[in-house]
Design an enzyme around this catalytic site. Sequence first.
Site, PDB file in Angstrom:
ATOM      1  N   THR A  28       0.835  -1.213   0.000  1.00  0.00           N
ATOM      2  CA  THR A  28       0.000   0.000   0.000  1.00  0.00           C
ATOM      3  C   THR A  28       0.864   1.255   0.000  1.00  0.00           C
ATOM      4  O   THR A  28       0.630   2.186  -0.789  1.00  0.00           O
ATOM      5  CB  THR A  28      -0.931  -0.014   1.232  1.00  0.00           C
ATOM      6  OG1 THR A  28      -1.782  -1.151   1.137  1.00  0.00           O
ATOM      7  CG2 THR A  28      -1.772   1.253   1.306  1.00  0.00           C
ATOM      8  N   ASN A  35      -5.384  -8.619  -8.631  1.00  0.00           N
ATOM      9  CA  ASN A  35      -5.383  -9.407  -7.390  1.00  0.00           C
ATOM     10  C   ASN A  35      -6.611 -10.294  -7.235  1.00  0.00           C
ATOM     11  O   ASN A  35      -6.586 -11.259  -6.484  1.00  0.00           O
ATOM     12  CB  ASN A  35      -5.256  -8.492  -6.163  1.00  0.00           C
ATOM     13  CG  ASN A  35      -6.153  -7.287  -6.227  1.00  0.00           C
ATOM     14  OD1 ASN A  35      -6.028  -6.476  -7.144  1.00  0.00           O
ATOM     15  ND2 ASN A  35      -7.046  -7.155  -5.277  1.00  0.00           N
ATOM     16  N   GLN A  80       0.815  -8.758  -6.652  1.00  0.00           N
ATOM     17  CA  GLN A  80       0.350 -10.141  -6.809  1.00  0.00           C
ATOM     18  C   GLN A  80       1.219 -10.946  -7.765  1.00  0.00           C
ATOM     19  O   GLN A  80       1.375 -12.146  -7.620  1.00  0.00           O
ATOM     20  CB  GLN A  80      -1.106 -10.174  -7.297  1.00  0.00           C
ATOM     21  CG  GLN A  80      -2.106  -9.704  -6.261  1.00  0.00           C
ATOM     22  CD  GLN A  80      -2.178 -10.597  -5.026  1.00  0.00           C
ATOM     23  OE1 GLN A  80      -1.807 -11.768  -5.067  1.00  0.00           O
ATOM     24  NE2 GLN A  80      -2.639 -10.042  -3.922  1.00  0.00           N
ATOM     25  N   SER A 107       5.276  -6.203  -2.483  1.00  0.00           N
ATOM     26  CA  SER A 107       4.990  -6.368  -1.054  1.00  0.00           C
ATOM     27  C   SER A 107       5.569  -7.682  -0.555  1.00  0.00           C
ATOM     28  O   SER A 107       5.426  -8.722  -1.201  1.00  0.00           O
ATOM     29  CB  SER A 107       3.474  -6.351  -0.853  1.00  0.00           C
ATOM     30  OG  SER A 107       3.155  -6.699   0.470  1.00  0.00           O
ATOM     31  N   HIS A 113       4.758  -9.680   2.070  1.00  0.00           N
ATOM     32  CA  HIS A 113       3.954 -10.794   2.603  1.00  0.00           C
ATOM     33  C   HIS A 113       3.168 -11.550   1.534  1.00  0.00           C
ATOM     34  O   HIS A 113       2.473 -12.503   1.844  1.00  0.00           O
ATOM     35  CB  HIS A 113       3.034 -10.310   3.728  1.00  0.00           C
ATOM     36  CG  HIS A 113       1.858  -9.493   3.313  1.00  0.00           C
ATOM     37  ND1 HIS A 113       0.569  -9.957   3.386  1.00  0.00           N
ATOM     38  CD2 HIS A 113       1.766  -8.245   2.801  1.00  0.00           C
ATOM     39  CE1 HIS A 113      -0.262  -9.024   2.978  1.00  0.00           C
ATOM     40  NE2 HIS A 113       0.438  -7.980   2.610  1.00  0.00           N
ATOM     41  N   CYS A 158     -11.682  -8.418   2.941  1.00  0.00           N
ATOM     42  CA  CYS A 158     -12.577  -7.314   3.340  1.00  0.00           C
ATOM     43  C   CYS A 158     -12.054  -6.704   4.623  1.00  0.00           C
ATOM     44  O   CYS A 158     -12.348  -7.153   5.718  1.00  0.00           O
ATOM     45  CB  CYS A 158     -14.023  -7.763   3.451  1.00  0.00           C
ATOM     46  SG  CYS A 158     -14.207  -9.442   4.030  1.00  0.00           S
TER      47      CYS A 158
HETATM   48  C1  LIG Z   1      -2.554  -5.730  -6.160  1.00  0.00           C
HETATM   49  C2  LIG Z   1      -2.310  -5.296  -4.749  1.00  0.00           C
HETATM   50  N1  LIG Z   1      -1.755  -4.098  -4.524  1.00  0.00           N
HETATM   51  C3  LIG Z   1      -1.491  -3.660  -3.276  1.00  0.00           C
HETATM   52  C4  LIG Z   1      -1.799  -4.417  -2.175  1.00  0.00           C
HETATM   53  C5  LIG Z   1      -1.479  -3.905  -0.806  1.00  0.00           C
HETATM   54  O1  LIG Z   1      -0.348  -4.558  -0.275  1.00  0.00           O
HETATM   55  P1  LIG Z   1      -0.072  -4.581   1.300  1.00  0.00           P
HETATM   56  O2  LIG Z   1      -1.053  -5.530   1.892  1.00  0.00           O
HETATM   57  O3  LIG Z   1       1.341  -5.050   1.447  1.00  0.00           O
HETATM   58  O4  LIG Z   1      -0.254  -3.185   1.807  1.00  0.00           O
HETATM   59  C6  LIG Z   1      -2.402  -5.672  -2.357  1.00  0.00           C
HETATM   60  C7  LIG Z   1      -2.794  -6.500  -1.204  1.00  0.00           C
HETATM   61  O5  LIG Z   1      -3.632  -7.360  -1.298  1.00  0.00           O
HETATM   62  C8  LIG Z   1      -2.656  -6.129  -3.686  1.00  0.00           C
HETATM   63  O6  LIG Z   1      -3.212  -7.313  -3.931  1.00  0.00           O
END
Ligand SMILES: Cc1ncc(COP(=O)(O)O)c(C=O)c1O
Length: 378
Positions: free
Chosen positions: A71, A149, A179, A199, A201, A325
């Site tokens: 994010t 995603n 993703q 990201s 995780h 969610c």
């Molecule tokens: C395509 C996409 N962008 C951004 C994010 C956000 O990542 P984070 O959870 O590390 O903030 C996600 C999380 O599901 C995602 O799937």
Amino acid sequence: MLYLDHAAATQLRPEAREAMEPFLGGIFGNPSGIHAESRRARAGIDDARERIAALLGAEHPLDVVFTSGGTESVNLGVKGPVLAGGPAASLVTTAIEHEAVLASAAALERVDRKATVVAVDGLGRVDPGDVALAVDGSTRVVSVMTANNETGVVQPVAKVAAAVRAAGERVLVHTDAVQAALSQAVTLDALDVDAVSVSSHKVGGPKGAGVLVLRPGIDLEPVLHGGGQELGRRSGTPDVAAIVGMAAALEVAAAQRDGLRRLLDSERDTFEERVTRTVPGAAVTGSGVDRLSQHAHLRFPGIDAETLLIRLDGAGLAASAGSACHSGAVRPSHVLRAMGMTEAEARECVRFTFGWTTRVGDGAAAADIVASCAEALL
Ligand SMILES: Cc1ncc(COP(=O)(O)O)c(C=O)c1O
């Protein structure tokens, strides 16, 4: 438990846990300091930066900006250059982006920057020509995700980059590869972009770490202001352990990518084939187009997705409806709505995502559970 929600979070890889261990206790200094304790922490970050620069194709390790996750990387990659580009600078993005991008676009609009959102087709694909048409002299950033995603549909990012560069000289192309990073090479060159967000995780690293990798010389207005860490692009004391764990996870992901992709293709295909054969009306979203190997997104006509998910959970299978969610409120997915589904249709969809802990046979076993749970609801 059959865990098919890797798009939401992945288990921590043992290599990441091992790499983090010294930084969870023994090595505790603030990496910005001068003394030996700080230097030990800084060495961990410097090493992670070099390895991630190599993995994601940065020209220099200092083109790697550590953040708190996908994010924040996306916020910095999308808003940073637009806000640094003067009052007229604007953004072009797409209707199927993650909320991190779409909410950043809305935030830019609140400070009087233009944000144009390009539509997608019924299979969830962005047309590079449409993106290029949305670019004008004010466009500073074009942000198109590497793969969605929810559906896993892979976007033609390199073609978008070529099309928009022909349309506007000042345009930077950013991609949200959060993703895609598990099963695809997401280097700046492979995607032909100027900035990529990843990201930790989602690839087997710990939560709370992310990275924005940039081409050299990109001017960014920071999202977080403060002590000037990360060359002033991201203030705040970094989470050294999480960053070191992310580097280890990305390295293992890259080394195992080809083998994992073969396994995931096979398990996912078996799963989809069995489910669509046994559950009346079940249909794969984005069938026939390029999708991530780990994603299976299906609509079950006549079945409420939330009810199915609860049954699946009871039967030992973890899946999800679209994106996690966060607020507890189940809203029909903006991605599926953008693809032309009605709200009612969107509420019949479930996302199953395989990952690095997937084993041979999981696809068939999961399909049998889905078939028996779905049958009970028809
Ligand atoms: C395509 C996409 N962008 C951004 C994010 C956000 O990542 P984070 O959870 O590390 O903030 C996600 C999380 O599901 C995602 O799937």
